[in-house]
Motif scaffolding. Sequence first.
Motif, PDB file in Angstrom:
ATOM      1  N   GLY A 225       0.817  -1.200   0.000  1.00 25.43           N
ATOM      2  CA  GLY A 225       0.000   0.000   0.000  1.00 25.43           C
ATOM      3  C   GLY A 225       0.846   1.243   0.000  1.00 25.43           C
ATOM      4  O   GLY A 225       2.075   1.192   0.163  1.00 25.43           O
ATOM      5  N   TYR A 226       0.192   2.353  -0.182  1.00 28.94           N
ATOM      6  CA  TYR A 226       0.866   3.651  -0.149  1.00 28.94           C
ATOM      7  C   TYR A 226       1.378   3.887   1.269  1.00 28.94           C
ATOM      8  O   TYR A 226       0.800   3.407   2.252  1.00 28.94           O
ATOM      9  CB  TYR A 226      -0.110   4.756  -0.548  1.00 28.94           C
ATOM     10  CG  TYR A 226       0.519   5.914  -1.287  1.00 28.94           C
ATOM     11  CD1 TYR A 226       0.869   5.794  -2.624  1.00 28.94           C
ATOM     12  CD2 TYR A 226       0.755   7.124  -0.663  1.00 28.94           C
ATOM     13  CE1 TYR A 226       1.430   6.847  -3.329  1.00 28.94           C
ATOM     14  CE2 TYR A 226       1.319   8.191  -1.342  1.00 28.94           C
ATOM     15  CZ  TYR A 226       1.653   8.051  -2.681  1.00 28.94           C
ATOM     16  OH  TYR A 226       2.216   9.105  -3.369  1.00 28.94           O
ATOM     17  N   THR A 227       2.472   4.604   1.374  1.00 32.64           N
ATOM     18  CA  THR A 227       3.031   4.864   2.698  1.00 32.64           C
ATOM     19  C   THR A 227       2.007   5.579   3.584  1.00 32.64           C
ATOM     20  O   THR A 227       1.255   6.435   3.131  1.00 32.64           O
ATOM     21  CB  THR A 227       4.325   5.696   2.587  1.00 32.64           C
ATOM     22  OG1 THR A 227       4.858   5.915   3.911  1.00 32.64           O
ATOM     23  CG2 THR A 227       4.080   7.040   1.923  1.00 32.64           C
ATOM     24  N   ILE A 277       5.214   5.048  -2.871  1.00 34.29           N
ATOM     25  CA  ILE A 277       4.943   6.468  -3.034  1.00 34.29           C
ATOM     26  C   ILE A 277       5.105   6.802  -4.502  1.00 34.29           C
ATOM     27  O   ILE A 277       5.832   6.095  -5.227  1.00 34.29           O
ATOM     28  CB  ILE A 277       5.903   7.316  -2.159  1.00 34.29           C
ATOM     29  CG1 ILE A 277       5.366   8.747  -1.984  1.00 34.29           C
ATOM     30  CG2 ILE A 277       7.307   7.327  -2.731  1.00 34.29           C
ATOM     31  CD1 ILE A 277       6.100   9.548  -0.932  1.00 34.29           C
ATOM     32  N   GLN A 278       4.432   7.835  -4.983  1.00 33.17           N
ATOM     33  CA  GLN A 278       4.608   8.227  -6.382  1.00 33.17           C
ATOM     34  C   GLN A 278       6.049   8.696  -6.583  1.00 33.17           C
ATOM     35  O   GLN A 278       6.690   9.213  -5.670  1.00 33.17           O
ATOM     36  CB  GLN A 278       3.618   9.319  -6.767  1.00 33.17           C
ATOM     37  CG  GLN A 278       3.859  10.650  -6.083  1.00 33.17           C
ATOM     38  CD  GLN A 278       3.548  11.820  -6.997  1.00 33.17           C
ATOM     39  OE1 GLN A 278       3.296  11.668  -8.188  1.00 33.17           O
ATOM     40  NE2 GLN A 278       3.571  13.012  -6.437  1.00 33.17           N
ATOM     41  N   LYS A 279       6.572   8.512  -7.792  1.00 30.14           N
ATOM     42  CA  LYS A 279       7.953   8.872  -8.120  1.00 30.14           C
ATOM     43  C   LYS A 279       8.942   8.171  -7.190  1.00 30.14           C
ATOM     44  O   LYS A 279       9.924   8.755  -6.756  1.00 30.14           O
ATOM     45  CB  LYS A 279       8.178  10.392  -8.045  1.00 30.14           C
ATOM     46  CG  LYS A 279       7.230  11.229  -8.897  1.00 30.14           C
ATOM     47  CD  LYS A 279       7.490  12.709  -8.691  1.00 30.14           C
ATOM     48  CE  LYS A 279       6.463  13.581  -9.384  1.00 30.14           C
ATOM     49  NZ  LYS A 279       6.646  15.018  -9.108  1.00 30.14           N
ATOM     50  N   LEU A 280       8.655   6.897  -6.863  1.00 32.66           N
ATOM     51  CA  LEU A 280       9.579   6.135  -6.024  1.00 32.66           C
ATOM     52  C   LEU A 280      10.910   6.020  -6.745  1.00 32.66           C
ATOM     53  O   LEU A 280      10.967   5.567  -7.886  1.00 32.66           O
ATOM     54  CB  LEU A 280       9.012   4.738  -5.752  1.00 32.66           C
ATOM     55  CG  LEU A 280       9.735   3.899  -4.703  1.00 32.66           C
ATOM     56  CD1 LEU A 280       9.588   4.519  -3.323  1.00 32.66           C
ATOM     57  CD2 LEU A 280       9.197   2.478  -4.688  1.00 32.66           C
ATOM     58  N   PRO A 281      12.017   6.450  -6.115  1.00 30.09           N
ATOM     59  CA  PRO A 281      13.320   6.445  -6.800  1.00 30.09           C
ATOM     60  C   PRO A 281      13.697   5.061  -7.319  1.00 30.09           C
ATOM     61  O   PRO A 281      13.553   4.067  -6.608  1.00 30.09           O
ATOM     62  CB  PRO A 281      14.298   6.903  -5.705  1.00 30.09           C
ATOM     63  CG  PRO A 281      13.455   7.683  -4.753  1.00 30.09           C
ATOM     64  CD  PRO A 281      12.113   7.014  -4.762  1.00 30.09           C
TER      65      PRO A 281
END
Length: 463
Positions: A225-227, A277-281
């Motif tokens: 899931g999202y953080t 998370i969006q734009k996860l490195p």
Amino acid sequence: MSKKQPEPTRPPRQRAFLVGVEIKSEPGILSMEESLEELALLADTAGLDVVGQTYQRIDHIHAGTFIGSGKVQEVIALVEETLADVVIFDNELAPTHQRELEEKLGSKVQLLDRTALILDIFAQHAQTREGALQVELAQYEYRLPRLTRAWTHLARQAGGGAGRTGSVGGVGLRGPGETQLEVDRREINRKIARLKGELEKVRQHRERYRAQRRRSQIPIVALVGYTNAGKSTLLNRLSHSDVYVANQLFATLDPTTRRINLPGGHLALLTDTVGFIQKLPTQLVAAFRATLEEISEADLLIHVVDITHPNALAQWESVQRTLKDIKADHIPVITVFNKMDQLDDLSYGEETVKSLPNSALISAKSGTGLPELSQLIENVLFEQFIPVIVRLPYQQGQLISLFHDIGQVERFEQDRTGVIIRGSLPGRLLAQFQPFIFDPNRIDVTPEISGNESDDPFSPQSE
């Protein structure tokens, strides 16, 4: 009577100014304003106070400074006005953009991008040796292409500008800055190689542990899931444990596994994993390979969604993209809408659950809805059988036995290369059989078994 010792004073938090950039041809999952709100939460998690922000919508990235020269001057003025110590871009900056912007901002202002900020948060929160190794690797891989800026001061001290060279007798001489840069690159490459070697040992150890769990036939359920969606709280509730929980992004990084009891007397292993998370490195995705394999090897995923979040749908989409990136999108999923206790209109949550199969509305904090969720987990793991046809080479004897022991076999045939089985499998086993599942739209289901895959292998035409 001894005097009470005064508590040490904490150093003041640094002041951060945020810069968002929306490239019109590359829209993100979140709007610009929403993405900056998330960046502000990340900054707070990292221990920074946000004192201002600005954003720009552009057609294309500026070659020199990422944003236009006019916007750069505006940022400089706003940084001076707000007395900011740090400027954080909501995008990942290329090394050339970072160097140019640092030069414009001056030495008194630190420049970070979203990736560096997330890496810093991960470094603060990594508790185990495995987590520390993964974060260290990601940091070194991020820093390696950005080393040039770290040594420009040496070149200047040597009497020339960065990158300037002289010549004696027609032979080019490198300045000490460039020499040091090469030394530093070699050292970091050595460290990266060492860290990858250590993490490969971790991966192999995890694989041996997973193989042992598979032999025990106890299904593995992974929380994704999202953080900050509430995964750790749900793990604690279902397993009656006390995993660390905090209302902040990336509160826990290291995977935690607990045994849970299901209503029908079955056991399952429940694993909490790092939040997405969006734009996860990309560096983190690569470095956390061993951890993310816990997800891709699971029998069932529980996707926890914060139903009260204004961007719940966008967060759901971001997690789905990441699952696809790590090749875990074929695993059965239960979608859990968490934090129902904070809903003003409960009917909204109830309608959402009705519209999505294998979903549940719960409050991990209060425990509401957890008995129904436990029953749903049991149904998917042990009672929900899915029709399937598999072509298994003889080398996969363990899977052939597993199908006979746990699945429902309707038809079984052999040839010189392997076996073809038609029947039904519990949803939790599909991931193990995925490479061998017959798909009329695929050719060469396995390298060992070939033939005409355009028809059902049990159809009259193929017999």
